[in-house]
Write an enzyme that holds these catalytic residues in place. Structure first.
Site, short mmCIF file in Angstrom:
data_model
loop_
_atom_site.label_atom_id
_atom_site.label_comp_id
_atom_site.label_asym_id
_atom_site.label_seq_id
_atom_site.Cartn_x
_atom_site.Cartn_y
_atom_site.Cartn_z
N ASP A 45 0.90 -1.15 -0.08
CA ASP A 45 0.12 0.11 -0.13
C ASP A 45 0.94 1.33 -0.13
OD1 ASP A 45 -3.30 0.62 0.86
OD2 ASP A 45 -1.60 2.15 1.12
N ILE A 46 0.56 2.08 -0.77
CA ILE A 46 1.46 3.38 -0.85
C ILE A 46 1.27 4.39 0.44
CG2 ILE A 46 -0.42 5.00 -1.73
CD1 ILE A 46 1.36 5.75 -4.14
N ASN A 80 -12.92 -3.08 2.68
CA ASN A 80 -13.78 -2.03 2.64
C ASN A 80 -14.87 -1.85 1.46
OD1 ASN A 80 -12.51 -0.81 5.14
ND2 ASN A 80 -10.78 0.30 3.63
N GLN A 128 -14.49 2.56 1.19
CA GLN A 128 -13.77 2.06 -0.12
C GLN A 128 -13.62 3.05 -0.99
OE1 GLN A 128 -16.05 -0.96 -2.24
NE2 GLN A 128 -14.20 -1.34 -3.76
N HIS A 177 -10.07 -5.28 -3.14
CA HIS A 177 -9.06 -5.62 -2.67
C HIS A 177 -9.06 -5.80 -1.16
CE1 HIS A 177 -9.85 -1.39 -2.30
NE2 HIS A 177 -9.43 -1.16 -1.35
N HIS A 193 -7.01 -5.79 2.30
CA HIS A 193 -5.69 -5.16 2.97
C HIS A 193 -5.40 -6.30 3.78
CE1 HIS A 193 -6.87 -0.75 2.35
NE2 HIS A 193 -8.06 -1.34 1.94
P1 5GP Z 1 -9.67 1.33 0.00
O1 5GP Z 1 -9.77 2.52 0.95
O2 5GP Z 1 -10.19 1.63 -0.97
O3 5GP Z 1 -10.02 0.31 1.10
O4 5GP Z 1 -8.25 1.24 -0.02
C1 5GP Z 1 -7.47 1.81 -1.08
C2 5GP Z 1 -6.01 1.76 -0.72
O5 5GP Z 1 -5.11 1.92 -1.92
C3 5GP Z 1 -5.70 2.56 0.28
O6 5GP Z 1 -5.06 2.20 1.48
C4 5GP Z 1 -4.69 3.59 -0.63
O7 5GP Z 1 -3.54 3.84 0.12
C5 5GP Z 1 -3.97 2.58 -1.46
N1 5GP Z 1 -3.66 3.19 -2.74
C6 5GP Z 1 -4.33 4.33 -3.43
N2 5GP Z 1 -3.61 4.53 -4.60
C7 5GP Z 1 -2.59 3.54 -4.58
C8 5GP Z 1 -1.26 3.54 -5.44
O8 5GP Z 1 -1.42 4.26 -6.56
N3 5GP Z 1 -0.53 2.63 -5.34
C9 5GP Z 1 -0.42 1.90 -4.09
N4 5GP Z 1 0.31 0.68 -3.88
N5 5GP Z 1 -1.50 1.80 -3.23
C10 5GP Z 1 -2.68 3.06 -3.34
#
Ligand code: 5GP
Length: 114
Positions: free
Chosen positions: A30-31, A87, A94, A100, A102
């Site tokens: 994760d970034i 999420n 989300q 995805h 985590h």
């Molecule tokens: P969500 O909130 O949708 O469950 O999680 C999305 C996740 O994707 C977040 O934890 C966010 O930090 C990660 N993320 C968003 N953009 C990028 C990216 O360009 N590269 C990587 N490696 N992670 C990303």
């Protein structure tokens, strides 16, 4: 389904720190990590969100979850444990509309989630 950042990672258009890949899943760091180990696992066949798994083959669902468990094992998280978070939708926060999981580990996580 509109293209997301994860579609671009799968296509190799955006780089990511890939930690595991097989025919079914891709896993990358994760970034914006929330734990010492924070990896995202996505199915190579796109699904927008967890709720859509009701429309998927059970084999696909099983392979995705088995892939998540395999990634956690590859990351050597089995002995101390880890957390899986998925999420779903707006209230679930989300932010990327591509299913995805985590994987969070490498520290003692708190509960309620933190
Ligand atoms: P969500 O909130 O949708 O469950 O999680 C999305 C996740 O994707 C977040 O934890 C966010 O930090 C990660 N993320 C968003 N953009 C990028 C990216 O360009 N590269 C990587 N490696 N992670 C990303």
């Amino acid at each position: 389904m509109s293209e997301t950042i994860f579609d671009k990672i799968i296509a190799g258009e955006i780089s990511a720190q890939v930690v595991y890949e097989d025919d079914r899943v891709l896993a990358f760091r994760d970034i914006n990590p929330q734990a010492p180990v924070h990896v995202l696992v996505i199915p190579k066949k796109k699904v927008g969100r967890f709720a859509e798994l009701t429309q998927c083959e059970t084999g696909f669902v099983g392979e995705f979850f088995q892939g998540v468990a395999r990634v956690a094992a590859e990351l050597k998280l089995n002995s101390n444990g880890y957390r899986i978070v998925i999420n779903n939708g707006r209230d679930g926060q989300q932010t990327v509309e591509y299913l995805h999981a985590h994987i969070l580990g490498g520290r003692g996580l708190t509960w309620p989630p933190g």
